[in-house]
Design an enzyme around this catalytic site. Sequence first.
Site, PDB file in Angstrom:
ATOM      1  CB  THR A  14      -0.934   0.036   1.218  1.00 27.25           C
ATOM      2  OG1 THR A  14      -0.176   0.363   2.393  1.00 27.25           O
ATOM      3  CG2 THR A  14      -1.645  -1.295   1.405  1.00 27.25           C
ATOM      4  N   GLY A  15       0.292   2.360  -0.431  1.00 24.38           N
ATOM      5  CA  GLY A  15       1.087   3.569  -0.576  1.00 24.38           C
ATOM      6  C   GLY A  15       2.161   3.400  -1.634  1.00 24.38           C
ATOM      7  CG  LEU A  40      -6.134   7.744  -1.302  1.00 17.32           C
ATOM      8  CD1 LEU A  40      -5.989   8.979  -0.420  1.00 17.32           C
ATOM      9  CD2 LEU A  40      -7.607   7.439  -1.554  1.00 17.32           C
ATOM     10  CB  ALA A  55      -8.232   0.976  -2.751  1.00 16.33           C
ATOM     11  CB  SER A 133       6.891   6.980  12.785  1.00 15.01           C
ATOM     12  OG  SER A 133       7.708   8.120  13.000  1.00 15.01           O
ATOM     13  CE1 TYR A 148       3.293   9.972  10.625  1.00 21.11           C
ATOM     14  CE2 TYR A 148       5.026  10.317  12.251  1.00 21.11           C
ATOM     15  CZ  TYR A 148       4.594   9.770  11.060  1.00 21.11           C
ATOM     16  OH  TYR A 148       5.451   9.004  10.313  1.00 21.11           O
ATOM     17  CE  LYS A 152       2.961   6.511  10.964  1.00 20.26           C
ATOM     18  NZ  LYS A 152       2.734   5.551   9.867  1.00 20.26           N
ATOM     19  CB  ILE A 181      12.759   8.288   5.299  1.00 23.94           C
ATOM     20  CG1 ILE A 181      12.879   7.297   6.466  1.00 23.94           C
ATOM     21  CG2 ILE A 181      13.085   7.609   3.973  1.00 23.94           C
ATOM     22  CD1 ILE A 181      14.248   6.711   6.682  1.00 23.94           C
ATOM     23  CB  THR A 183       9.729  10.429   1.532  1.00 25.60           C
ATOM     24  OG1 THR A 183       9.107  10.896   2.750  1.00 25.60           O
ATOM     25  CG2 THR A 183      10.482   9.137   1.809  1.00 25.60           C
TER      26      THR A 183
END
Length: 242
Positions: A14-15, A40, A55, A133, A148, A152, A181, A183
Amino acid sequence: MDLNATLPRRVIVTGASSGIGRAVGDAVIDSGGRVYGLDLRAPAVPRDGLVSRTADLTDPAATAAAFDDAESALTGPPDAVVHCAGVYRWRPISEMTVAEWDRVMRINGTGSFLVAQAAARVMTRGAIVLLSSVAYGRGDAAEPCVAYSASKGAIVSLTQQLAVELGPRGIRVNAVAPGMIDTPMLTLGDTPGAVAALTERLPVQRLGEPADVAAACLFLISEASSYITGATIPVDGGYLIS
């Protein structure tokens, strides 16, 4: 032990359209596996070995339907599931609204529950990896993220409970806890000097790459980790100890 030889060949990620999820999917495909990617949005770069579906993984019906479709797309039940989809919201408790809290908890917490539930329904054996995380184990005064962190932390507890419930069925459940990370989710990049200040404190002296997290995920879905379940493994360059 040749890690590639012990990797599963049918994997749901996923993702999968970007960041860590994309890195996991690429690594599975490079090892000779087939990936059913859920997100998504569709991936920017389709590739051989990847079947993509969109999804909303906070919707029980949509999640269940996506996992049912995966069995057909992968020509068999998945051997592993790596759940990378999630959201980050930088907001201290004094400013966070209930709507923001609910959104983060629903995507990160409820989404992880629904994916794990759907996976348990279609898998006969194998491994599930959830993404927590380092925020679960260490507060952050510079970038407060109360929802968040809480979400997590919930994933760590969810991982332990699922490992106990699903272990007798031959399904191992572990979590990976990434640190900083590189991203699009990393907001430190917007603050001049913040990345340099952080990496100076880290034992490895650099930001992590999505491939670093993907490598840990591949280990946890491989037979090389067959005696590991219920664990949360930091991939953080030593952030939690620095």
